[in-house]
Design an enzyme around this catalytic site. Structure first.
Site, PDB file in Angstrom:
ATOM      1  N   ASP A  67       0.804  -1.216   0.000  1.00  0.00           N
ATOM      2  CA  ASP A  67       0.000   0.000   0.000  1.00  0.00           C
ATOM      3  C   ASP A  67       0.840   1.270   0.000  1.00  0.00           C
ATOM      4  O   ASP A  67       2.067   1.223   0.152  1.00  0.00           O
ATOM      5  CB  ASP A  67      -0.967  -0.009   1.198  1.00  0.00           C
ATOM      6  N   ASN A 136      -7.515  -2.292  14.231  1.00  0.00           N
ATOM      7  CA  ASN A 136      -8.912  -2.596  13.870  1.00  0.00           C
ATOM      8  C   ASN A 136      -9.017  -3.817  12.941  1.00  0.00           C
ATOM      9  O   ASN A 136     -10.053  -4.053  12.337  1.00  0.00           O
ATOM     10  CB  ASN A 136      -9.582  -1.381  13.216  1.00  0.00           C
ATOM     11  N   HIS A 138      -7.190  -4.345  10.175  1.00  0.00           N
ATOM     12  CA  HIS A 138      -6.915  -4.150   8.747  1.00  0.00           C
ATOM     13  C   HIS A 138      -5.617  -4.829   8.329  1.00  0.00           C
ATOM     14  O   HIS A 138      -4.699  -4.999   9.129  1.00  0.00           O
ATOM     15  CB  HIS A 138      -6.953  -2.662   8.345  1.00  0.00           C
ATOM     16  N   GLU A 143      -9.476  -1.712   5.090  1.00  0.00           N
ATOM     17  CA  GLU A 143     -10.130  -1.314   6.332  1.00  0.00           C
ATOM     18  C   GLU A 143     -11.420  -2.116   6.557  1.00  0.00           C
ATOM     19  O   GLU A 143     -11.993  -2.661   5.608  1.00  0.00           O
ATOM     20  CB  GLU A 143     -10.478   0.186   6.260  1.00  0.00           C
TER      21      GLU A 143
HETATM   22  C1  GLP Z   1      -0.478   0.495   8.643  1.00  0.00           C
HETATM   23  C2  GLP Z   1      -0.201  -0.256   7.333  1.00  0.00           C
HETATM   24  C3  GLP Z   1      -0.340  -1.726   7.515  1.00  0.00           C
HETATM   25  C4  GLP Z   1       0.343  -2.116   8.806  1.00  0.00           C
HETATM   26  C5  GLP Z   1      -0.466  -1.587   9.963  1.00  0.00           C
HETATM   27  C6  GLP Z   1       0.177  -1.808  11.310  1.00  0.00           C
HETATM   28  O1  GLP Z   1      -1.530   1.382   8.566  1.00  0.00           O
HETATM   29  N1  GLP Z   1      -1.010   0.143   6.239  1.00  0.00           N
HETATM   30  O2  GLP Z   1       0.207  -2.406   6.409  1.00  0.00           O
HETATM   31  O3  GLP Z   1       0.399  -3.511   8.928  1.00  0.00           O
HETATM   32  O4  GLP Z   1      -0.844  -0.255   9.768  1.00  0.00           O
HETATM   33  O5  GLP Z   1       1.213  -0.910  11.534  1.00  0.00           O
HETATM   34  P1  GLP Z   1       2.242  -1.060  12.697  1.00  0.00           P
HETATM   35  O6  GLP Z   1       3.072  -2.248  12.359  1.00  0.00           O
HETATM   36  O7  GLP Z   1       3.043   0.207  12.690  1.00  0.00           O
HETATM   37  O8  GLP Z   1       1.478  -1.252  13.944  1.00  0.00           O
END
Ligand code: GLP
Length: 248
Positions: A67, A136, A138, A143
């Site tokens: 993404d 959440n 995702h 989402e």
């Molecule tokens: C972000 C990314 C995800 C990631 C998630 C968790 O928004 N789009 O790909 O896995 O949130 O992030 P983190 O590892 O910093 O908790």
């Protein structure tokens, strides 16, 4: 679903990196689906260390990232392209031309979505998809919604996700409101999925993902149907799971 419990963040990185190293060693021209966020940082550090010591070669690997924020160019420090260049690509011998991140600044974002889907198809799909998980539930930026989105699409970020990611920006107002994300189909078609979860902030999401119903309200729950999915998590992230399963 296989669950690997680790004691520390470093150990999570080691275990996840072992799975990626095994993939790249057995298939040097692997297509790796890669993720951003804080969760894969220790994994990337371990992979870079093994490259440095001569134990891993990424010269034939192709990568496709999950993404990108809409509106952030790859030169922006909070863009996911910048994150990947800084935390992994510049530290290993992957060919920069074989690294792919969807563009959040394409003039025609719908065309960019179609281009990204076609790219993944032309590559023959993903061998190993690395994932984090949002608080959440995702994955990528898929989402919670009333349906699973198959292909690459533009998503409006939830307030919860923007709050969660605000720590990387100087204020919440600077967090983009939209993102472009790979859909569920290439993730589910990946031959192997490795999901990393660290810390108690991920405990509920992990519980919903593994033990809750399969529902687009928790996008990660669809991984219950994946044939080869491994969760690598620390004890805090697994803490609620133990309680709701009653398992040791
Ligand atoms: C972000 C990314 C995800 C990631 C998630 C968790 O928004 N789009 O790909 O896995 O949130 O992030 P983190 O590892 O910093 O908790």
């Amino acid at each position: 679903m296989r669950i690997i419990a680790a004691k520390t963040e470093k150990e999570v990185g080691l275990k996840a990196a072992e799975l990626i190293a095994a993939q790249v060693t057995t298939k040097p021209d692997s297509v790796l689906g890669l993720a951003t966020g804080s969760s894969p940082l220790t994994t990337y550090a371990q992979l870079a260390a093994w490259y440095e010591s001569g134990d891993l070669d990424f010269s034939l690997v192709t990568s496709v990232n999950l993404d990108e924020y809409v509106g952030l160019p790859g030169t922006h420090e909070q863009s996911y392209r910048y994150f990947m260049n800084t935390n992994l690509f510049s530290k290993i011998n992957i060919d920069p031309a074989r690294t792919n991140v969807p563009s959040g600044t394409a003039k025609d974002l719908q065309a960019e979505c179609r281009r990204y889907d076609q790219l993944i198809e032309d590559l023959g799909g993903i061998d190993l998809q690395l994932l984090g998980i949002g608080p959440n539930g995702h994955i990528g930026f898929n989402e919670p919604d009333d349906r699973f989105h198959k292909g690459t699409h533009i998503v409006t970020l939830t307030e919860r996700t923007r709050q969660a990611n605000a720590r990387f920006f100087s204020s919440i107002d600077e967090v983009p409101t939209h993102a472009i994300t790979m859909g569920i189909k290439p993730i589910m078609n990946a031959k192997q999925v490795v999901l990393i979860a660290i810390g108690k902030g991920k405990a509920q999401a992990l519980c919903d993902m593994i033990q809750g119903p399969i529902t687009p309200a928790c996008p990660a729950s669809i991984l219950q149907l994946h044939r080869h999915c491994t969760v690598v998590a620390d004890e805090e992230a697994l803490s609620l799971l133990k309680r709701c399963s009653g398992a040791a």
